[in-house]
Design a protein around this motif. Sequence first.
Motif, mmCIF file in Angstrom:
data_model
loop_
_atom_site.group_PDB
_atom_site.id
_atom_site.type_symbol
_atom_site.label_atom_id
_atom_site.label_comp_id
_atom_site.label_asym_id
_atom_site.label_seq_id
_atom_site.Cartn_x
_atom_site.Cartn_y
_atom_site.Cartn_z
ATOM 1 N N VAL A 1 -20.634 -11.110 -6.514
ATOM 2 C CA VAL A 1 -21.892 -10.762 -7.182
ATOM 3 C C VAL A 1 -23.003 -10.736 -6.147
ATOM 4 N N ALA A 2 -23.805 -9.696 -6.207
ATOM 5 C CA ALA A 2 -24.924 -9.569 -5.278
ATOM 6 C C ALA A 2 -26.226 -9.937 -5.962
ATOM 7 N N LEU B 1 -26.283 -2.909 -5.558
ATOM 8 C CA LEU B 1 -25.120 -2.359 -4.869
ATOM 9 C C LEU B 1 -24.798 -0.925 -5.254
ATOM 10 N N ASP B 2 -25.683 -0.294 -6.007
ATOM 11 C CA ASP B 2 -25.365 1.005 -6.605
ATOM 12 C C ASP B 2 -24.922 2.060 -5.606
ATOM 13 N N TRP C 1 -19.229 3.807 -3.208
ATOM 14 C CA TRP C 1 -20.404 3.478 -4.005
ATOM 15 C C TRP C 1 -20.201 3.697 -5.498
ATOM 16 N N ASN C 2 -19.459 4.723 -5.861
ATOM 17 C CA ASN C 2 -19.276 5.023 -7.286
ATOM 18 C C ASN C 2 -17.882 4.667 -7.785
ATOM 19 N N ASP D 1 -18.251 -3.024 -11.150
ATOM 20 C CA ASP D 1 -19.020 -2.845 -12.377
ATOM 21 C C ASP D 1 -20.479 -2.758 -11.950
ATOM 22 N N ARG D 2 -21.001 -1.556 -11.939
ATOM 23 C CA ARG D 2 -22.352 -1.359 -11.440
ATOM 24 C C ARG D 2 -23.382 -1.973 -12.383
ATOM 25 N N THR D 3 -23.041 -2.093 -13.647
ATOM 26 C CA THR D 3 -23.988 -2.706 -14.581
ATOM 27 C C THR D 3 -24.156 -4.198 -14.307
#
Length: 123
Positions: free
Chosen positions: A22-23, A28-29, A52-53, A72-74
């Motif tokens: 976790v950042a 981190l998007d 990235w994606n 998990d970008r969210t």
Amino acid sequence: VQLQASGGGLVQPGGSLRLSCVASGFTLDYNAIGWFRQAPGKEHEFVATISWNGGSTYYADSVKGRFTISRDRTKNTVYLQMNSLKPEDTAAYYCAVALRAVAGSGRSEYRYWGQGTQVTVSS
């Protein structure tokens, strides 16, 4: 920038663990994320990286087919699902952030590093 890796522990051979990274203080998007590991007395070893994606992943031969990297970008979080663990997977595992959308296996490609989480595979 802080990276918090967690999820390590003691597991029997053949078992599974899921590591999380976790950042905080950083989104981190648009960054590739990598996982590395270091066993006692050995150099840092590349494990896996994700773009990235999430559209591109790359694994070390030693973990291919057993480990899966995802994000998990969210939640600003990257995961490393580790299955069929072997004693030789025993190491401290580190996550790292690259300042680019896609990165490879070189340590120098990654700018920020989290603290390690220990994984021990033993019966």
